[in-house]
Design an enzyme around this catalytic site. Structure first.
Site, PDB file in Angstrom:
ATOM      1  N   ASP A   1       0.824  -1.206   0.000  1.00  0.00           N
ATOM      2  CA  ASP A   1       0.000   0.000   0.000  1.00  0.00           C
ATOM      3  C   ASP A   1       0.856   1.253   0.000  1.00  0.00           C
ATOM      4  O   ASP A   1       1.442   1.628   1.017  1.00  0.00           O
ATOM      5  CB  ASP A   1      -0.914  -0.015   1.225  1.00  0.00           C
ATOM      6  CG  ASP A   1      -2.025   1.012   1.129  1.00  0.00           C
ATOM      7  OD1 ASP A   1      -2.018   1.809   0.182  1.00  0.00           O
ATOM      8  OD2 ASP A   1      -2.902   1.017   2.005  1.00  0.00           O
TER       9      ASP A   1
ATOM     10  N   ASP B   1      -1.673   5.158  -6.194  1.00  0.00           N
ATOM     11  CA  ASP B   1      -1.995   4.384  -4.996  1.00  0.00           C
ATOM     12  C   ASP B   1      -2.164   2.908  -5.329  1.00  0.00           C
ATOM     13  O   ASP B   1      -3.121   2.521  -5.990  1.00  0.00           O
ATOM     14  CB  ASP B   1      -3.285   4.946  -4.389  1.00  0.00           C
ATOM     15  CG  ASP B   1      -3.683   4.244  -3.112  1.00  0.00           C
ATOM     16  OD1 ASP B   1      -2.867   3.483  -2.567  1.00  0.00           O
ATOM     17  OD2 ASP B   1      -4.816   4.467  -2.656  1.00  0.00           O
TER      18      ASP B   1
END
Length: 456
Positions: free
Chosen positions: A104, A328
């Protein structure tokens, strides 16, 4: 996970399904030492680790959310499989226990599972021949390098510049943290120190991690953003890259992609874009900004051969931070502010409007959805491209414009930011399939390169 975020000081937190909050800081003493211990005779090399897919149930959909020297540069390669989120398995502790962690780039603090949520498997040997427990949860009692931070430690201050919620002392006088998720669930535990044991000669110094004793999921998080407590910052990794493989057929095997820590042998083909950087004082005046995200100056969006009439300023942070565009890995879909989303939807309606599923909104934020032949609809829409400076772009092939979401329904994998009460643009991992994405922290840039990720 993509699905999670660990920054609590910014309003963008509303974007993420498992956006987490904690309150810790990194002391100057922690920042100064070099965590990767490497053999002095080694040059650049790679290590691989097994990965597995992690599909998120629909009710938990996340609306998407080195100082190595040239002589001893380290390149660590780990494959990951893709379903909804990229999951990498990494060896942690002494001897190492293999832990599943969601890669992440929107999270700061990494954390692992330290509770008995799932049955542990029996110990085995890792790729380096060292004993390794292939477990879902981490057992601190089995690791000689594990330690817990007391609540009087400098990293357990009531408030820090990076986080707005305080940590607390538990009944054992240990530093306790809590991650609050947008779906009402909670992950909490203690702040700890632990090593990543990649091989006999590549072992990090003890890094600050969260050791979750209660959580709503069975995977940890590998926090990779620009924060002081992120894995790249603590491990002094100046460069990392990943390649998200194309989605498998509904009942087919999950393909495997790759994660590199360090140099990537494919980087000669990458197109690079300068990252936008922000200062602490600046971000405090911009409440909608996430200063720790990988922010890129996007120029526009193209569908087929038509460049949409969206001013570049829509993709840049304004005086309040709205309009920021970030890369992201933890978000599944891409999210656009209203002005950009409306233009994309207008073009999709022009091309395939009569075939749209009327009145259908997926996840409360994506309404460009269809029944019927997804391949034919994709061909009618054409390729989509996110354009950056100097000709760099992310091209989404027409075969990958639509995502299957539920019961045969397919949607353009773009959501409306405002439906999440957020004001930023996010390029999620759906639009990073078969693409190398490299974060070159030393040179403050991000690189893109086309690939067949299952073969890279």
């Amino acid at each position: 996970m993509a699905v999670r975020r660990t920054s609590s000081v910014v309003a963008i937190a509303a974007f993420f399904f498992l956006f987490c909050f904690c309150s810790v800081s990194h002391s100057k003493q922690e920042q100064s030492h070099h965590p990767l211990n490497k053999s002095s005779s080694s040059s650049s090399f790679s290590l691989s680790f097994p990965l597995k897919s992690h599909a998120l149930p629909h009710h938990k959909l996340k609306p998407l959310r080195s100082s190595l020297t040239a002589a001893s540069a380290v390149a660590v390669k780990a494959p990951f499989k893709y379903s909804m989120v990229p999951v990498v398995s990494l060896p942690i502790g002494t001897p190492p226990q293999t832990q599943d962690m969601i890669l992440d780039t929107g999270s700061q603090l990494s954390w692992i599972q330290c509770h008995d949520k799932a049955k542990k498997k029996s110990p085995s040997a890792d790729a380096a021949g060292q004993p390794s427990s292939s477990t879902t949860t981490f057992d601190p009692s089995l690791s000689s390098s594990f330690s817990v931070l007391p609540c009087n430690h400098p990293l357990c201050k009531p408030r820090t510049p990076d986080f707005s919620l305080p940590t607390s002392c538990d009944q054992n006088r240990l530093c306790h943290y809590s991650y609050f998720y947008a779906d009402g669930t909670l992950a909490e535990g203690n702040l700890v120190r632990e090593k990543f044991t990649f091989s006999r000669t590549q072992i990090t110094a003890p890094l600050i991690l969260g050791c979750a004793t209660s959580s709503g999921d069975d995977k940890g998080i590998l926090g990779m953003n620009l924060g002081r407590l992120s894995f790249p910052s603590q491990a002094k990794v100046s460069k990392f890259s990943y390649c998200v493989p194309a989605r498998a057929a509904r009942y087919g095997p999950s393909p495997t992609g790759s994660l590199y820590l360090g140099d990537n042998p494919n980087s000669g083909t990458f197109q690079y874009v300068a990252l936008m950087t922000f200062f602490q004082g600046q971000s405090q005046r911009m409440p909608n900004l996430d200063p720790l995200a990988y922010t890129v100056p996007m120029q526009g969006i193209r569908i087929g051969s038509r460049r949409l009439s969206i001013p570049p300023t829509v993709f840049r942070p304004d005086t309040g931070g709205s309009g920021q565009t970030m890369i992201d890995s933890g978000s599944e879909f891409t999210y656009l502010v209203d002005e950009a989303y409306d233009k994309v939807r207008e073009e999709v309606v022009r091309l395939v409007g009569p075939r749209m599923k009327k009145g259908y909104v997926y996840g409360g934020m994506a309404d460009m959805c269809f029944d019927g032949d997804a391949a034919a609809i994709g061909r009618s829409i054409g390729d989509m491209a996110f354009e950056f400076e100097k000709g760099a772009e992310i091209v989404v092939a027409k075969e990958k414009v639509l995502a299957e979401v539920d019961g045969g329904v397919h949607c353009v994998a773009i959501g409306r930011s405002s439906m999440l009460s957020a004001a930023s643009n996010i390029i999620g991992n759906f639009h990073q399939q078969d693409l190398w994405v490299e974060f070159d922290l030393a040179n403050h840039r991000v690189g893109f390169g086309r690939a067949d990720c299952s073969r890279s």
